[in-house]
Design a protein around this motif. Sequence first.
Motif, short mmCIF file in Angstrom:
data_model
loop_
_atom_site.label_atom_id
_atom_site.label_comp_id
_atom_site.label_asym_id
_atom_site.label_seq_id
_atom_site.Cartn_x
_atom_site.Cartn_y
_atom_site.Cartn_z
N GLY A 24 36.29 23.48 8.59
CA GLY A 24 35.95 22.96 7.27
C GLY A 24 35.29 21.59 7.33
O GLY A 24 34.29 21.34 6.66
N VAL A 25 35.84 20.69 8.15
CA VAL A 25 35.29 19.34 8.24
C VAL A 25 33.91 19.36 8.88
O VAL A 25 32.94 18.82 8.35
CB VAL A 25 36.25 18.42 9.03
CG1 VAL A 25 35.59 17.08 9.31
CG2 VAL A 25 37.55 18.21 8.25
N SER A 26 33.78 20.00 10.05
CA SER A 26 32.50 20.02 10.75
C SER A 26 31.44 20.80 9.97
O SER A 26 30.28 20.38 9.86
CB SER A 26 32.67 20.62 12.15
OG SER A 26 33.23 21.93 12.07
N GLY A 27 31.83 21.94 9.41
CA GLY A 27 30.88 22.76 8.66
C GLY A 27 30.37 22.07 7.42
O GLY A 27 29.16 22.10 7.11
N ASN A 28 31.25 21.42 6.68
CA ASN A 28 30.83 20.76 5.44
C ASN A 28 30.02 19.49 5.72
O ASN A 28 29.14 19.13 4.94
CB ASN A 28 32.04 20.44 4.57
CG ASN A 28 32.57 21.67 3.85
OD1 ASN A 28 31.86 22.30 3.08
ND2 ASN A 28 33.82 22.02 4.11
N ILE A 29 30.30 18.82 6.83
CA ILE A 29 29.46 17.67 7.22
C ILE A 29 28.05 18.15 7.52
O ILE A 29 27.05 17.53 7.07
CB ILE A 29 30.07 16.94 8.43
CG1 ILE A 29 31.34 16.19 8.02
CG2 ILE A 29 29.05 15.97 9.03
CD1 ILE A 29 32.06 15.52 9.18
N LEU A 30 27.92 19.26 8.23
CA LEU A 30 26.60 19.83 8.50
C LEU A 30 25.92 20.27 7.21
O LEU A 30 24.70 20.10 7.05
CB LEU A 30 26.71 21.00 9.47
CG LEU A 30 26.94 20.65 10.94
CD1 LEU A 30 27.22 21.89 11.76
CD2 LEU A 30 25.73 19.90 11.51
#
Length: 320
Positions: A24-30
Amino acid sequence: MSDILGEISVKLAQILLPIIIFVGVSGNILNIIILTRVNLRNHACSKYFLALASNNLLYSLFTIQYLLSNGFSIDGQTISNISCKILQYIGSACPFLSPYFIVLASIDRFCASSSNVNIRALSNVTNATRLIIFIVICVLLFFINTLVLNEYRDDGYGCTIRPETLYNQIFYIIQIILFAAIPPILMIFFGLLTIYNTTRLQVNIQVTIRHRRTESQLARMLFLQVAIYILLNMPMCIMYLMLTLPLDYIPTQEFFFALSISTISFNFSFATTFFLYILTARVYREELFRLISKVFHYRRANQVQPMSTTRHPEVTRHRN
């Protein structure tokens, strides 16, 4: 049997929630990085997706609190009344914002696909920004009561508004209706209208072919997102509705086990958008590949050894 189900639910939380948080964190940052790039940031629908990614990022970080509480029995809400109020406020407002950002994106796709010039004109970045701010203010005001009325109790209820009050029961029912009933209905309604517009009506939009292609891909991103949202969120909403309404049903240990599974599914819905965008939108994939290529090119350039600043002796003698 109940002890076994309880242990399984705890183990599932310990194993799955860290993965969900990381994705969730890495995907939403991207998502935030890609949606702010030139080819996407000038579309109204991208603004709603950007607001959705920002909110999902915040809730993915908040899921750490849920992991500590349900996986390791470390509940930050029990530290003090202040932590109780703040964590409840964030945990209530963030999930509420996401479906309404999707609803706004659905309405935007309907407007953008309309044959009526005046309706199409409503789909613009300025209106999108105003509506996002309006929705955020409305949701934050709607849950302001959690900052005032929520309190930590030692009688087993934990951090909550007094559950025996009529106000609390009515508030939860309104909350579930606004979260579980109205958004899916609006998503499906405007989704069907958008499909009707794009398949039955000949829309003459004076835009470039590339812009039209991007608009179509944004619509596909939205449709799949609506389907996944309903699939992952409805089980938990139905179970909470069963607990809130004055029904004769008495919850069993199996019911609470299913509720814990549906809660994990609910948390996972905030981490799925990155993969949905990759699967449905070529423009998103192209921007992602450009971003990766740019990062590798930048790293490769930094690995090149800088030229020596020392003058060559023959050049020095020549200048002298």
